[in-house]
Design a protein around this motif. Structure first.
Motif, short mmCIF file in Angstrom:
data_model
loop_
_atom_site.label_atom_id
_atom_site.label_comp_id
_atom_site.label_asym_id
_atom_site.label_seq_id
_atom_site.Cartn_x
_atom_site.Cartn_y
_atom_site.Cartn_z
N TYR A 79 0.81 -1.22 0.00
CA TYR A 79 0.00 0.00 0.00
C TYR A 79 0.84 1.27 0.00
N GLY A 80 2.01 1.19 -0.63
CA GLY A 80 2.88 2.36 -0.76
C GLY A 80 2.32 3.35 -1.77
N GLU A 81 2.54 4.63 -1.53
CA GLU A 81 2.08 5.67 -2.46
C GLU A 81 2.97 5.68 -3.69
N VAL A 82 2.34 5.67 -4.88
CA VAL A 82 3.07 5.61 -6.15
C VAL A 82 2.78 6.88 -6.94
N LEU A 83 3.84 7.48 -7.49
CA LEU A 83 3.73 8.62 -8.40
C LEU A 83 4.44 8.25 -9.70
N ILE A 84 3.75 8.41 -10.83
CA ILE A 84 4.31 8.11 -12.15
C ILE A 84 4.42 9.42 -12.92
N TYR A 85 5.60 9.72 -13.46
CA TYR A 85 5.83 10.95 -14.22
C TYR A 85 6.15 10.61 -15.67
N ALA A 86 5.47 11.28 -16.60
CA ALA A 86 5.69 11.09 -18.03
C ALA A 86 7.04 11.66 -18.45
N PRO A 87 7.56 11.24 -19.60
CA PRO A 87 8.88 11.71 -20.03
C PRO A 87 9.00 13.23 -20.14
N GLU A 88 7.97 13.94 -20.59
CA GLU A 88 8.08 15.39 -20.79
C GLU A 88 7.72 16.21 -19.56
N ASN A 89 7.15 15.60 -18.53
CA ASN A 89 6.65 16.38 -17.40
C ASN A 89 7.01 15.70 -16.09
N THR A 90 8.05 16.22 -15.45
CA THR A 90 8.46 15.65 -14.16
C THR A 90 7.92 16.46 -12.99
N GLU A 91 7.04 17.43 -13.25
CA GLU A 91 6.46 18.26 -12.20
C GLU A 91 5.09 17.75 -11.76
N VAL A 92 4.26 17.36 -12.71
CA VAL A 92 2.90 16.90 -12.42
C VAL A 92 2.82 15.43 -12.78
N GLU A 93 2.33 14.61 -11.84
CA GLU A 93 2.30 13.18 -12.11
C GLU A 93 1.28 12.81 -13.18
N PHE A 94 1.66 11.85 -14.00
CA PHE A 94 0.81 11.29 -15.03
C PHE A 94 -0.26 10.41 -14.38
N GLN A 95 0.14 9.69 -13.34
CA GLN A 95 -0.76 8.81 -12.61
C GLN A 95 -0.26 8.70 -11.19
N ASN A 96 -1.18 8.47 -10.27
CA ASN A 96 -0.79 8.18 -8.90
C ASN A 96 -1.69 7.09 -8.35
#
Length: 128
Positions: A22-39
């Motif tokens: 149940y760890g928190e996951v943040l996924i960042y797209a190649p062009e955007n490392t500021e706003v997560e693509f998915q969490n």
């Protein structure tokens, strides 16, 4: 372990071998490392999956709590992206305009029923 075709699935764990449940996951797209693509959160076994929509280097962060954080990159190749696009074209859950119209009419009808019921109930309570 990382699999990249077409979904990226990984299993995260602590150095002791226990899963990051149940760890928190943040996924960042190649062009955007500021706003997560998915969490989201890993499951009880520390497993998480996501569907990348483009090729490139994806950043993944898993926060196990208490200061434990796992960070790694996943490379999605162009061939993986093309395979993903094929699956998207076959998706049968594209709603038709008729279905959307029926759902809208149903929503309006149900709201009218709810308002009528609440007014009748309020009127019956006021009479007592």
């Amino acid at each position: 372990m990382v699999e990249t075709s077409p979904a990226v699935t990984f299993k995260s764990g602590f150095s002791s071998g226990d899963p990051i449940a149940y760890g928190e996951v943040l996924i960042y797209a190649p062009e955007n490392t500021e706003v997560e693509f998915q969490n989201g959160r890993t499951d009880k076994n520390g497993v998480f999956s996501f569907l990348p929509d483009r090729a490139g280097i994806w950043k993944v962060e898993v926060d196990g709590g208490l200061g434990h954080k796992l960070m790694f990159d996943v490379e999605v190749a162009e061939s993986d992206k093309n395979e993903l696009a094929t699956h998207e074209k076959e998706a049968p859950l594209q709603g038709s305009i008729e279905i959307r119209a029926l759902l809208g009419i149903s929503l309006i009808f149900n709201l009218c029923l709810a308002v009528t019921y609440l007014r009748a109930r309020r009127k019956a309570t006021a009479i007592k």
